[in-house]
Write a protein that holds these residues in place. Sequence first.
Motif, PDB file in Angstrom:
ATOM      1  N   ASN A  20       0.802  -1.218   0.000  1.00 38.89           N
ATOM      2  CA  ASN A  20       0.000   0.000   0.000  1.00 38.89           C
ATOM      3  C   ASN A  20       0.836   1.270   0.000  1.00 38.89           C
ATOM      4  N   TYR A  28      -4.724   2.118  -5.241  1.00 35.40           N
ATOM      5  CA  TYR A  28      -5.375   1.027  -4.533  1.00 35.40           C
ATOM      6  C   TYR A  28      -6.848   1.332  -4.280  1.00 35.40           C
ATOM      7  N   ASN A  29      -7.653   0.289  -4.393  1.00 34.84           N
ATOM      8  CA  ASN A  29      -9.065   0.393  -4.058  1.00 34.84           C
ATOM      9  C   ASN A  29      -9.383  -0.750  -3.104  1.00 34.84           C
ATOM     10  N   GLN A  30      -9.804  -0.413  -1.889  1.00 37.27           N
ATOM     11  CA  GLN A  30     -10.087  -1.423  -0.879  1.00 37.27           C
ATOM     12  C   GLN A  30     -11.569  -1.475  -0.559  1.00 37.27           C
ATOM     13  N   GLU A  41      -8.888  -6.004  -2.186  1.00 35.80           N
ATOM     14  CA  GLU A  41      -8.049  -4.860  -2.546  1.00 35.80           C
ATOM     15  C   GLU A  41      -7.618  -5.021  -4.000  1.00 35.80           C
ATOM     16  N   THR A  42      -7.878  -4.021  -4.803  1.00 40.83           N
ATOM     17  CA  THR A  42      -7.457  -4.030  -6.194  1.00 40.83           C
ATOM     18  C   THR A  42      -6.315  -3.027  -6.352  1.00 40.83           C
ATOM     19  N   VAL A  43      -5.257  -3.488  -7.015  1.00 41.41           N
ATOM     20  CA  VAL A  43      -4.065  -2.669  -7.230  1.00 41.41           C
ATOM     21  C   VAL A  43      -3.989  -2.343  -8.721  1.00 41.41           C
ATOM     22  N   GLN A  57      -5.161  -8.228  -7.670  1.00 43.64           N
ATOM     23  CA  GLN A  57      -6.296  -8.145  -6.764  1.00 43.64           C
ATOM     24  C   GLN A  57      -6.042  -9.121  -5.617  1.00 43.64           C
TER      25      GLN A  57
END
Length: 159
Positions: A20, A28-30, A41-43, A57
């Motif tokens: 992170n 990042y999307n959590q 979590e998508t990176v 992911q």
Amino acid sequence: MKALVMTAVLTVNALIAVANNGLEGFAYNQKTNSHEQITSETVYKVNDGSYLKHHMQYEYAYDETGRLISKEALKWNEATAAYEPAYRLDISYLAEGVELRYARWDAKVGAYAAASEKTLYRQTTEGVDYLSYLWCEQTGSWNLEQEHNFDDDRLLAVE
């Protein structure tokens, strides 16, 4: 035992934190559950500072007491435009400590292979033992690869 569990969980959380916070050029999307635990979590890679490109992911699972029990990594496949399994880390809370097992995805059979690596964090009177093993197909047993002891003064978390 609480210090041991905290050490193992902090190790896993440190891996998450490095992903992170330690890498520039990623976004990042959590997603979290009702207990404020990260469940997905998508990176994304940030390309030229103007758009996001799929990268990885992670999916997290917890037991009924809220302890992390697995982390699954999925990598983006450009050809299929979908995330595909890469590896899974399973965490077991044992009487003698906390065990982490690493298994790679086997695309040929469409399932995770048997765990090929494992780490055991074991509470001792002097601190915590770290034991790292690799699976040996020839002998059908775990081979100890590394062993370290962290005394109470060097633990990340103490009671």
